[in-house]
Scaffold this active site. Structure first.
Site, PDB file in Angstrom:
ATOM      1  N   HIS A  18       0.833  -1.196   0.000  1.00 57.18           N
ATOM      2  CA  HIS A  18       0.000   0.000   0.000  1.00 57.18           C
ATOM      3  C   HIS A  18       0.871   1.252   0.000  1.00 57.18           C
ATOM      4  O   HIS A  18       2.087   1.192   0.130  1.00 57.18           O
ATOM      5  CB  HIS A  18      -0.990   0.004   1.182  1.00 57.18           C
ATOM      6  CG  HIS A  18      -0.396   0.296   2.516  1.00 57.18           C
ATOM      7  ND1 HIS A  18      -1.150   0.612   3.618  1.00 57.18           N
ATOM      8  CD2 HIS A  18       0.892   0.331   2.957  1.00 57.18           C
ATOM      9  CE1 HIS A  18      -0.380   0.817   4.649  1.00 57.18           C
ATOM     10  NE2 HIS A  18       0.867   0.659   4.293  1.00 57.18           N
ATOM     11  N   CYS A  65       5.714   5.745   4.712  1.00 62.06           N
ATOM     12  CA  CYS A  65       4.475   5.130   4.217  1.00 62.06           C
ATOM     13  C   CYS A  65       3.927   5.857   2.991  1.00 62.06           C
ATOM     14  O   CYS A  65       2.992   5.383   2.351  1.00 62.06           O
ATOM     15  CB  CYS A  65       3.427   5.079   5.319  1.00 62.06           C
ATOM     16  SG  CYS A  65       3.878   3.931   6.612  1.00 62.06           S
ATOM     17  N   HIS A 104       4.936   0.001  -0.422  1.00 64.74           N
ATOM     18  CA  HIS A 104       5.697  -0.876   0.459  1.00 64.74           C
ATOM     19  C   HIS A 104       4.708  -1.906   0.989  1.00 64.74           C
ATOM     20  O   HIS A 104       3.490  -1.722   0.883  1.00 64.74           O
ATOM     21  CB  HIS A 104       6.326  -0.086   1.625  1.00 64.74           C
ATOM     22  CG  HIS A 104       5.315   0.532   2.520  1.00 64.74           C
ATOM     23  ND1 HIS A 104       4.698   1.732   2.246  1.00 64.74           N
ATOM     24  CD2 HIS A 104       4.758   0.096   3.677  1.00 64.74           C
ATOM     25  CE1 HIS A 104       3.827   2.011   3.200  1.00 64.74           C
ATOM     26  NE2 HIS A 104       3.836   1.027   4.079  1.00 64.74           N
ATOM     27  N   HIS A 156       3.204  -5.056   3.785  1.00 68.99           N
ATOM     28  CA  HIS A 156       3.038  -5.509   5.168  1.00 68.99           C
ATOM     29  C   HIS A 156       2.566  -6.956   5.173  1.00 68.99           C
ATOM     30  O   HIS A 156       1.885  -7.396   4.249  1.00 68.99           O
ATOM     31  CB  HIS A 156       1.984  -4.673   5.903  1.00 68.99           C
ATOM     32  CG  HIS A 156       2.402  -3.269   6.165  1.00 68.99           C
ATOM     33  ND1 HIS A 156       3.273  -2.930   7.161  1.00 68.99           N
ATOM     34  CD2 HIS A 156       2.068  -2.107   5.542  1.00 68.99           C
ATOM     35  CE1 HIS A 156       3.457  -1.614   7.154  1.00 68.99           C
ATOM     36  NE2 HIS A 156       2.741  -1.089   6.176  1.00 68.99           N
ATOM     37  N   ASP A 182      -5.035 -10.506  -0.603  1.00 75.38           N
ATOM     38  CA  ASP A 182      -3.739 -11.178  -0.446  1.00 75.38           C
ATOM     39  C   ASP A 182      -2.899 -11.068  -1.718  1.00 75.38           C
ATOM     40  O   ASP A 182      -3.394 -11.332  -2.820  1.00 75.38           O
ATOM     41  CB  ASP A 182      -3.961 -12.654  -0.097  1.00 75.38           C
ATOM     42  CG  ASP A 182      -2.662 -13.345   0.283  1.00 75.38           C
ATOM     43  OD1 ASP A 182      -1.784 -12.699   0.888  1.00 75.38           O
ATOM     44  OD2 ASP A 182      -2.519 -14.547  -0.034  1.00 75.38           O
ATOM     45  N   HIS A 183      -1.638 -10.671  -1.543  1.00 73.79           N
ATOM     46  CA  HIS A 183      -0.703 -10.468  -2.657  1.00 73.79           C
ATOM     47  C   HIS A 183      -1.209  -9.424  -3.649  1.00 73.79           C
ATOM     48  O   HIS A 183      -0.968  -9.529  -4.860  1.00 73.79           O
ATOM     49  CB  HIS A 183      -0.373 -11.790  -3.359  1.00 73.79           C
ATOM     50  CG  HIS A 183       0.549 -12.648  -2.547  1.00 73.79           C
ATOM     51  ND1 HIS A 183       0.142 -13.310  -1.414  1.00 73.79           N
ATOM     52  CD2 HIS A 183       1.869 -12.924  -2.684  1.00 73.79           C
ATOM     53  CE1 HIS A 183       1.167 -13.960  -0.895  1.00 73.79           C
ATOM     54  NE2 HIS A 183       2.234 -13.740  -1.642  1.00 73.79           N
ATOM     55  N   GLU A 213      -0.914  -4.579  11.592  1.00 69.81           N
ATOM     56  CA  GLU A 213      -0.131  -4.152  10.430  1.00 69.81           C
ATOM     57  C   GLU A 213       1.345  -4.524  10.627  1.00 69.81           C
ATOM     58  O   GLU A 213       2.059  -4.836   9.680  1.00 69.81           O
ATOM     59  CB  GLU A 213      -0.286  -2.649  10.200  1.00 69.81           C
ATOM     60  CG  GLU A 213       0.232  -2.208   8.842  1.00 69.81           C
ATOM     61  CD  GLU A 213      -0.193  -0.799   8.529  1.00 69.81           C
ATOM     62  OE1 GLU A 213      -1.055  -0.625   7.644  1.00 69.81           O
ATOM     63  OE2 GLU A 213       0.326   0.133   9.165  1.00 69.81           O
TER      64      GLU A 213
HETATM   65 NI    NI Z   1       2.452   0.811   5.569  1.00 64.87          NI
END
Ligand code: NI
Length: 138
Positions: free
Chosen positions: A18, A37, A43, A45, A83-84, A128
């Protein structure tokens, strides 16, 4: 016997990328508020998702909610979409909504709320990082 309310939990996991950004702000302001961020190239998580369902134990089954069904619902409605994925680019709602942990938790709640009977309470916990997590409803 009094009907006892019990909470059941299903723990799931998804990886997603995100970027936190407010398009109404300047680049400088976004960098100031969101720091790393706000990285334009995104990047990732490793999100840990805990779905809590609370209600009375069904005397016929002994269950509050069938965990296999809960697992299937979370997979079909959330994991298969998140997911992914790149949340900003791949998930329609986050094209307009900043994909913070807070907003992701609310979105997951709204998705699952429609699938789980109203007589059961629903709560979402979303990690997160190992140290940062949110809960909705608060
Ligand atoms: Ni983040």
């Amino acid at each position: 016997m009094n009907k006892k309310r019990v909470a059941v939990f299903r723990k799931e996991h998804f990886n997603a990328a995100h970027r936190l950004n407010n398009p109404d702000w300047s680049q400088e302001k976004n960098l100031e508020v969101f720091g790393k961020c706000n990285n334009p190239n995104f990047h990732g998580h490793n999100y840990e998702l805990i779905v809590q369902v609370t209600g009375e134990v069904n005397p016929a089954t002994g269950y509050v909610f069938d965990m296999k069904i809960l697992s299937d619902i979370i997979k079909a409605e959330v994991l298969d979409h998140f997911d992914h994925k790149n949340l900003n680019l791949d998930v329609e709602i986050f094209k307009e909504l900043n994909p913070t942990a807070e907003n992701i938790a609310v979105v997951i709640y709204d998705i699952l709320r429609e699938k789980i009977n109203e007589n059961l309470d629903l709560k979402i916990k979303l990690f997160e990082t190992e140290r940062n997590y949110v809960e909705y409803p608060a």
